[in-house]
Design an enzyme around this catalytic site. Structure first.
Site, short mmCIF file in Angstrom:
data_model
loop_
_atom_site.label_atom_id
_atom_site.label_comp_id
_atom_site.label_asym_id
_atom_site.label_seq_id
_atom_site.Cartn_x
_atom_site.Cartn_y
_atom_site.Cartn_z
N ASP A 75 4.20 -1.27 -3.91
CA ASP A 75 3.24 -1.87 -4.84
C ASP A 75 3.76 -1.85 -6.28
OD1 ASP A 75 1.62 -2.27 -2.66
OD2 ASP A 75 0.06 -0.86 -3.27
N HIS A 87 0.82 -1.22 0.00
CA HIS A 87 0.00 0.00 0.00
C HIS A 87 0.85 1.27 0.00
CE1 HIS A 87 -3.70 -2.22 0.17
NE2 HIS A 87 -3.30 -2.85 1.24
#
Length: 138
Positions: free
Chosen positions: A95, A90
Site C-alpha cells: 500500500d 493491504h
C-alpha cells in the site's frame, strides 16, 4: 483478520511507536486515508508517551480535490485510474509503494491547477474534509 495470536510475540505498541517516531523524525508524511492512521496514533499518545505532530498530506483528500466528480477514492480505485498495479494490497509495503506512485502522478495534476507548494497542497486537500462530510450525507 489479524488475531492476538498472530502478534503475540511481536514488540509492544510503546516500543513500535517510539521506533516509528524516531524513523520519521520531522518528515512530511504522505498517506492514503491518513485520518484513520493518525487517529490511531493520537489515541496511543498518552499510553506510549509519544506525540505525532508531523505534517500529513492525504492522497485520499488530494484525489477528492482533483476528481470531485468521481465518487470512488479508495486506494484501489485511485490506483486503477492512474494505471498503477498494487502488489501486496493491504500490506504496509504494498500500500505504501502504491500511495507513493499515486502521489507522484498527482504532483503534475496539482501543478496544472497552480498548486506548487506544500502549503497550497495542504490547503487544497484540507478543504476537501468538508466536501467529504457532505458526501457522507447522501
Amino acid at each position: 483478520g489479524i488475531t492476538d495470536d498472530m502478534v503475540e510475540t511481536e514488540p509492544k505498541i510503546d516500543i513500535v511507536l517510539k521506533e516509528f517516531q524516531e524513523f520519521i523524525g520531522n518528515s512530511i508524511l504522505v498517506a492514503h486515508n491518513a485520518a484513520f492512521d493518525m487517529k490511531f496514533l493520537k489515541l496511543q499518545e498518552q499510553a506510549t508517551h509519544t506525540k505525532f505532530e508531523n505534517v500529513v498530506l492525504d492522497t485520499l483528500l488530494v484525489s477528492v480535490f482533483l476528481d470531485r466528480e468521481i465518487s470512488e477514492h479508495t486506494l484501489s480505485a485511485i490506483a486503477d485510474r492512474h494505471g498503477i498495479e498494487i502488489i501486496g494490497r493491504h500490506t504496509a509495503l504494498g500500500d505504501s509503494i502504491a500511495t507513493a506512485k499515486i502521489f507522484i502522478d498527482m504532483l503534475d495534476r496539482l501543478e496544472a491547477r497552480g498548486i506548487t507548494s506544500l502549503d497550497q497542497a495542504l490547503r487544497a486537500s484540507n478543504s476537501m474534509v468538508a466536501v467529504r462530510k457532505m458526501q457522507e450525507q447522501f
